[in-house]
Scaffold this motif. Sequence first.
Motif, PDB file in Angstrom:
ATOM      1  N   VAL A  44       0.840  -1.200   0.000  1.00 48.29           N
ATOM      2  CA  VAL A  44       0.000   0.000   0.000  1.00 48.29           C
ATOM      3  C   VAL A  44       0.875   1.251   0.000  1.00 48.29           C
ATOM      4  N   ALA A  45       1.934   1.263   0.809  1.00 51.99           N
ATOM      5  CA  ALA A  45       2.831   2.417   0.859  1.00 51.99           C
ATOM      6  C   ALA A  45       3.537   2.627  -0.480  1.00 51.99           C
ATOM      7  N   THR A  46       3.945   1.541  -1.112  1.00 51.87           N
ATOM      8  CA  THR A  46       4.586   1.655  -2.419  1.00 51.87           C
ATOM      9  C   THR A  46       3.608   2.170  -3.458  1.00 51.87           C
ATOM     10  N   GLY A  47       2.383   1.667  -3.442  1.00 54.68           N
ATOM     11  CA  GLY A  47       1.366   2.144  -4.377  1.00 54.68           C
ATOM     12  C   GLY A  47       1.053   3.616  -4.191  1.00 54.68           C
ATOM     13  N   ALA A  48       0.955   4.046  -2.933  1.00 52.16           N
ATOM     14  CA  ALA A  48       0.660   5.454  -2.661  1.00 52.16           C
ATOM     15  C   ALA A  48       1.808   6.354  -3.094  1.00 52.16           C
ATOM     16  N   SER A  49       3.045   5.925  -2.881  1.00 43.15           N
ATOM     17  CA  SER A  49       4.181   6.759  -3.279  1.00 43.15           C
ATOM     18  C   SER A  49       4.339   6.813  -4.796  1.00 43.15           C
ATOM     19  N   VAL A  50       4.116   5.699  -5.471  1.00 40.96           N
ATOM     20  CA  VAL A  50       4.163   5.711  -6.936  1.00 40.96           C
ATOM     21  C   VAL A  50       3.042   6.578  -7.495  1.00 40.96           C
ATOM     22  N   GLY A  51       1.860   6.459  -6.918  1.00 40.40           N
ATOM     23  CA  GLY A  51       0.740   7.298  -7.337  1.00 40.40           C
ATOM     24  C   GLY A  51       1.003   8.769  -7.087  1.00 40.40           C
ATOM     25  N   GLY A  52       1.629   9.082  -5.957  1.00 40.82           N
ATOM     26  CA  GLY A  52       1.967  10.464  -5.659  1.00 40.82           C
ATOM     27  C   GLY A  52       2.976  11.037  -6.638  1.00 40.82           C
ATOM     28  N   GLY A  53       3.984  10.257  -6.977  1.00 39.55           N
ATOM     29  CA  GLY A  53       4.982  10.718  -7.949  1.00 39.55           C
ATOM     30  C   GLY A  53       4.401  10.909  -9.334  1.00 39.55           C
ATOM     31  N   LEU A  54       3.592   9.955  -9.747  1.00 37.22           N
ATOM     32  CA  LEU A  54       2.956  10.053 -11.060  1.00 37.22           C
ATOM     33  C   LEU A  54       1.978  11.222 -11.100  1.00 37.22           C
ATOM     34  N   GLY A  55       1.202  11.383 -10.028  1.00 36.93           N
ATOM     35  CA  GLY A  55       0.254  12.492  -9.959  1.00 36.93           C
ATOM     36  C   GLY A  55       0.939  13.842  -9.943  1.00 36.93           C
ATOM     37  N   ALA A  56       2.077  13.933  -9.266  1.00 33.66           N
ATOM     38  CA  ALA A  56       2.825  15.190  -9.239  1.00 33.66           C
ATOM     39  C   ALA A  56       3.343  15.549 -10.624  1.00 33.66           C
ATOM     40  N   ALA A  57       3.851  14.561 -11.338  1.00 32.91           N
ATOM     41  CA  ALA A  57       4.359  14.835 -12.687  1.00 32.91           C
ATOM     42  C   ALA A  57       3.231  15.278 -13.617  1.00 32.91           C
ATOM     43  N   ILE A  58       2.127  14.576 -13.574  1.00 28.23           N
ATOM     44  CA  ILE A  58       0.994  14.935 -14.431  1.00 28.23           C
ATOM     45  C   ILE A  58       0.413  16.282 -14.009  1.00 28.23           C
ATOM     46  N   GLY A  59       0.324  16.530 -12.695  1.00 26.82           N
ATOM     47  CA  GLY A  59      -0.192  17.804 -12.203  1.00 26.82           C
ATOM     48  C   GLY A  59       0.677  18.980 -12.587  1.00 26.82           C
ATOM     49  N   ALA A  60       1.991  18.790 -12.570  1.00 31.28           N
ATOM     50  CA  ALA A  60       2.896  19.871 -12.969  1.00 31.28           C
ATOM     51  C   ALA A  60       2.731  20.200 -14.448  1.00 31.28           C
ATOM     52  N   LEU A  61       2.631  19.170 -15.275  1.00 34.95           N
ATOM     53  CA  LEU A  61       2.431  19.414 -16.712  1.00 34.95           C
ATOM     54  C   LEU A  61       1.086  20.076 -16.986  1.00 34.95           C
ATOM     55  N   TYR A  62       0.044  19.560 -16.375  1.00 34.93           N
ATOM     56  CA  TYR A  62      -1.285  20.099 -16.591  1.00 34.93           C
ATOM     57  C   TYR A  62      -1.411  21.509 -16.009  1.00 34.93           C
ATOM     58  N   GLY A  63      -0.830  21.727 -14.838  1.00 33.47           N
ATOM     59  CA  GLY A  63      -0.885  23.055 -14.226  1.00 33.47           C
ATOM     60  C   GLY A  63      -0.155  24.096 -15.048  1.00 33.47           C
ATOM     61  N   THR A  64       0.977  23.732 -15.607  1.00 31.12           N
ATOM     62  CA  THR A  64       1.715  24.660 -16.469  1.00 31.12           C
ATOM     63  C   THR A  64       0.905  24.985 -17.713  1.00 31.12           C
TER      64      THR A  64
END
Length: 106
Positions: free
Chosen positions: A39-59
């Motif tokens: 669960v911790a690995t899934g949450a951290s991978v999801g957080g990293g992926l979400g941050a990358a997508i959020g940065a691109l979309y936010g820009t």
Amino acid sequence: RLSAHWRTRSGRVCVRACGCVRGLLVREAAMDSRCMRRVATGASVGGGLGAAIGALYGTYEAFRYQVPGLYKIRYVGQTTVSSAAIFGLFLGAGSFLQCGRSAGGY
């Protein structure tokens, strides 16, 4: 004290204290730690992926809607953090649901 119960091949019920090495609770504790790690690995991978997508979309959105000056940085940061939180939450929850569905424990 808790005890562990299991059946032998002859159908007899055996009872042992939790302190024993052969008890069922030892196996359950190992499965719980594996599940929590998954669960911790899934949450951290999801957080990293979400941050990358959020940065691109936010820009993209900041320039599309012509956000003025330094508000662009704030907008991109908010989008990055919120997207990372949502992706991490859902990937962690999905990993948690998968923990019990594995055939044979792990």
